[in-house]
Design an enzyme around this catalytic site. Structure first.
Site, mmCIF file in Angstrom:
data_model
loop_
_atom_site.group_PDB
_atom_site.id
_atom_site.type_symbol
_atom_site.label_atom_id
_atom_site.label_comp_id
_atom_site.label_asym_id
_atom_site.label_seq_id
_atom_site.Cartn_x
_atom_site.Cartn_y
_atom_site.Cartn_z
ATOM 1 N N HIS A 74 -6.337 -7.582 12.889
ATOM 2 C CA HIS A 74 -5.102 -6.776 12.895
ATOM 3 C C HIS A 74 -4.736 -6.438 14.333
ATOM 4 O O HIS A 74 -5.589 -6.060 15.126
ATOM 5 C CB HIS A 74 -5.348 -5.498 12.084
ATOM 6 C CG HIS A 74 -4.095 -4.735 11.767
ATOM 7 N ND1 HIS A 74 -3.008 -5.300 11.144
ATOM 8 C CD2 HIS A 74 -3.763 -3.430 11.979
ATOM 9 C CE1 HIS A 74 -2.059 -4.376 10.979
ATOM 10 N NE2 HIS A 74 -2.485 -3.247 11.482
ATOM 11 N N CYS B 202 14.400 24.958 2.474
ATOM 12 C CA CYS B 202 13.455 25.670 1.606
ATOM 13 C C CYS B 202 12.536 24.656 0.925
ATOM 14 O O CYS B 202 12.630 23.462 1.163
ATOM 15 C CB CYS B 202 14.215 26.464 0.537
ATOM 16 S SG CYS B 202 15.595 27.435 1.176
ATOM 17 N N MET B 203 11.674 25.144 0.050
ATOM 18 C CA MET B 203 10.740 24.244 -0.627
ATOM 19 C C MET B 203 11.471 23.242 -1.528
ATOM 20 O O MET B 203 11.100 22.077 -1.601
ATOM 21 C CB MET B 203 9.730 25.042 -1.454
ATOM 22 C CG MET B 203 8.641 24.166 -2.053
ATOM 23 S SD MET B 203 7.462 25.073 -3.050
ATOM 24 C CE MET B 203 6.494 25.906 -1.810
ATOM 25 N N ASP B 204 12.520 23.715 -2.202
ATOM 26 C CA ASP B 204 13.178 22.878 -3.208
ATOM 27 C C ASP B 204 14.671 22.669 -2.968
ATOM 28 O O ASP B 204 15.311 21.961 -3.731
ATOM 29 C CB ASP B 204 13.035 23.529 -4.594
ATOM 30 C CG ASP B 204 11.623 24.040 -4.818
ATOM 31 O OD1 ASP B 204 10.710 23.213 -4.789
ATOM 32 O OD2 ASP B 204 11.455 25.267 -4.988
ATOM 33 N N TYR C 141 16.502 31.353 4.522
ATOM 34 C CA TYR C 141 15.404 32.164 5.053
ATOM 35 C C TYR C 141 15.563 32.423 6.545
ATOM 36 O O TYR C 141 15.916 31.527 7.310
ATOM 37 C CB TYR C 141 14.065 31.448 4.842
ATOM 38 C CG TYR C 141 13.607 31.428 3.410
ATOM 39 C CD1 TYR C 141 13.351 32.610 2.720
ATOM 40 C CD2 TYR C 141 13.408 30.215 2.750
ATOM 41 C CE1 TYR C 141 12.913 32.580 1.405
ATOM 42 C CE2 TYR C 141 12.970 30.180 1.440
ATOM 43 C CZ TYR C 141 12.718 31.364 0.759
ATOM 44 O OH TYR C 141 12.288 31.345 -0.530
ATOM 45 N N LYS D 64 0.850 -1.205 0.000
ATOM 46 C CA LYS D 64 0.000 0.000 0.000
ATOM 47 C C LYS D 64 0.884 1.254 0.000
ATOM 48 O O LYS D 64 2.086 1.173 0.290
ATOM 49 C CB LYS D 64 -0.910 -0.023 1.231
ATOM 50 C CG LYS D 64 -0.161 0.018 2.564
ATOM 51 C CD LYS D 64 -1.062 -0.383 3.718
ATOM 52 C CE LYS D 64 -0.322 -0.294 5.050
ATOM 53 N NZ LYS D 64 -1.067 -0.970 6.127
ATOM 54 N N ARG E 175 -10.582 -0.354 14.713
ATOM 55 C CA ARG E 175 -10.552 0.394 13.454
ATOM 56 C C ARG E 175 -11.639 -0.129 12.513
ATOM 57 O O ARG E 175 -12.615 0.550 12.275
ATOM 58 C CB ARG E 175 -9.146 0.273 12.845
ATOM 59 C CG ARG E 175 -8.876 1.233 11.727
ATOM 60 C CD ARG E 175 -7.406 1.287 11.359
ATOM 61 N NE ARG E 175 -6.853 0.027 10.876
ATOM 62 C CZ ARG E 175 -5.590 -0.123 10.447
ATOM 63 N NH1 ARG E 175 -4.761 0.907 10.472
ATOM 64 N NH2 ARG E 175 -5.145 -1.285 10.023
ATOM 65 N N ARG F 245 0.888 -10.981 6.769
ATOM 66 C CA ARG F 245 0.818 -9.730 5.999
ATOM 67 C C ARG F 245 2.092 -8.940 6.316
ATOM 68 O O ARG F 245 2.197 -8.268 7.334
ATOM 69 C CB ARG F 245 -0.445 -8.944 6.377
ATOM 70 C CG ARG F 245 -1.733 -9.741 6.161
ATOM 71 C CD ARG F 245 -2.978 -8.873 6.286
ATOM 72 N NE ARG F 245 -3.074 -8.163 7.548
ATOM 73 C CZ ARG F 245 -3.621 -8.640 8.661
ATOM 74 N NH1 ARG F 245 -4.155 -9.859 8.681
ATOM 75 N NH2 ARG F 245 -3.665 -7.906 9.753
HETATM 76 C C1 PLP Z 1 -0.439 -1.958 6.726
HETATM 77 C C2 PLP Z 1 -1.056 -3.206 7.191
HETATM 78 C C3 PLP Z 1 -0.275 -4.349 7.418
HETATM 79 C C4 PLP Z 1 1.234 -4.345 7.360
HETATM 80 O O1 PLP Z 1 1.728 -3.918 8.607
HETATM 81 P P1 PLP Z 1 3.296 -3.778 8.862
HETATM 82 O O2 PLP Z 1 3.396 -3.349 10.275
HETATM 83 O O3 PLP Z 1 3.771 -2.729 7.915
HETATM 84 O O4 PLP Z 1 3.895 -5.110 8.581
HETATM 85 C C5 PLP Z 1 -0.932 -5.513 7.741
HETATM 86 N N1 PLP Z 1 -2.272 -5.550 7.868
HETATM 87 C C6 PLP Z 1 -3.042 -4.471 7.672
HETATM 88 C C7 PLP Z 1 -4.517 -4.578 7.840
HETATM 89 C C8 PLP Z 1 -2.463 -3.264 7.352
HETATM 90 O O5 PLP Z 1 -3.229 -2.183 7.178
#
Ligand code: PLP
Length: 383
Positions: free
Chosen positions: A168, A318-320, A270, A42, A138, A224
């Site tokens: 999770h 700065c910005m850039d 700046y 992601k 969540r 995951r």
């Molecule tokens: C982002 C995410 C992960 C990965 O978690 P890490 O700590 O980066 O390994 C796993 N499960 C869900 C639902 C997530 O949103």
């Protein structure tokens, strides 16, 4: 981000895809062969580039991908990636046909969603993963009764098929494990309940990077794997408790655009907040906060590497652009390493995260799209 071969700027992020493969191989060694690795890519692969990361992870044995949004999944499909992909966030029910058509799995946790989605069903079966909230607070179903009723509704809905269920963890990266154990116990009870109802899906998963590394026996049949695939620790204080040494993949580089010697009393940038105290060599680096190189780097005494030395950022970012104080004269175009190694010196993502008072996750994510990501030639998407 889409790989662009044309870049006209001398500031770039170099992604070591070999290290991504190494981290995936190491996590696989820790788990039984029938435990699948979902590579979480992601947010454009946590800023490393989603498609390139996905290709590297697949080469090392990942067989599934996780993203936050449906568009991120489609981006992988457009890059030619055909392995299964799960969207971890909530997708609108009216967008379910787009997922079904592209073999993209959706996270679902509302009975109402199933009803809505079937209004739009196009004939292709949609694979779903039921999300259970065991303490993250969540997304997910919470009560046994809700779960049983959801499973009935899913079973009676001809447009969906339950491929997976998951939860999770909120604290898998903390030394104190009580809350983690409570969440795991709750999820185990839900897995038993689902089994008892005769509705067990093919894939059951709960382990993020921290859980997959620290508690491999608590991971059912898929993990995951996100942050640590990129070689980053989920939390600094558990680094020494990890079963293998991670290898960071993200490095950040630029080249000096001007080098000058200034006399004592010369102000820089700046606000004129920095003033030289002696004859000093000052270099200008073409990266700034619009690239995600935040002003806080200067405020927190940030350093970069030039000619193998650590050199301080001076004055405001700065910005850039920003300025650094050089140890001696170096030519224009000399490479500046903001994250990575030069000779004996290394500035890691982990160091930069602690400089900014944040977690490793944020550092590569906030380096903006304006900074091209470059890869070893055989790992470019589309190569
Ligand atoms: C982002 C995410 C992960 C990965 O978690 P890490 O700590 O980066 O390994 C796993 N499960 C869900 C639902 C997530 O949103």
């Amino acid at each position: 981000m889409a790989f662009s071969s044309e870049s006209y700027r001398d500031t770039w992020a170099e992604i070591n895809t070999e290290n991504i493969k190494y981290n995936v191989r190491e996590i696989r060694k820790l788990h039984a062969v029938d435990v699948a690795v979902m590579a979480v890519v992601k947010a454009d692969g946590y800023g490393h580039g989603a498609a390139a990361t996905a290709l590297a992870a697949a080469e090392a044995g990942a067989s599934y991908f996780g993203v936050a949004l449906l568009e991120e999944a489609l981006e992988l499909r457009e890059a030619g990636i055909e392995l299964p992909i799960l969207v971890l966030g909530r997708t609108r029910p009216q967008d379910a046909p787009v997922a079904a058509r592209n073999g993209i799995r959706l996270t679902v946790f509302q009975e109402e969603w199933l009803k809505e989605a079937s209004k739009y069903a196009s004939g292709e079966s949609l694979l779903i993963h039921m999300k259970v909230d065991t303490g993250m607070g969540r997304l997910g179903l919470r009560e046994d009764s809700e779960i049983a009723s959801f499973l009935d509704a899913a079973a009676q809905n001809p447009s969906v098929e339950l491929e997976g269920m998951y939860t999770h963890f909120a604290t898998a990266d903390e030394l104190e494990t009580t809350y983690f154990e409570q969440q795991y116990a709750r999820f185990s009870r839900v897995v038993d309940l689902v089994q008892h109802l005769g509705r067990s899906p093919r894939l059951i998963h709960c382990g993020n990077s921290a859980a997959a590394m620290r508690f491999p026996e608590h991971c059912f049949n898929m993990i995951r794997f996100g942050i640590s695939m990129y070689g980053l620790t989920p939390a600094e204080n558990i680094t020494e408790h990890l079963p293998f040494t991670l290898k960071e993949a993200f490095t950040l580089h630029s080249r000096l655009t001007q080098v000058k010697e200034v006399p004592p009393g010369t102000s820089i940038s700046y606000g004129a907040t920095y003033t030289s105290v002696e004859n000093e060599w000052i270099g200008t680096v073409p990266i700034g906060y619009a690239d995600g190189w935040l002003r806080a780097h200067a405020e927190n005494q940030g350093e970069v590497l030039v000619d193998g030395y650590r050199v301080p950022i001076v004055g405001r970012i700065c910005m850039d652009q920003m300025m650094v104080r050089l140890p001696h004269e170096v030519p224009v175009d000399t490479e500046v390493t903001l994250i990575g190694s030069q000779r004996e010196e290394t500035i890691s993502v982990t160091e930069v995260a602690s400089r900014l008072g944040t977690i490793t996750y944020e550092v590569p994510c906030i380096i903006s799209k304006r900074v091209p990501r470059v890869y070893p030639p055989d790992n470019r998407p589309g190569a």
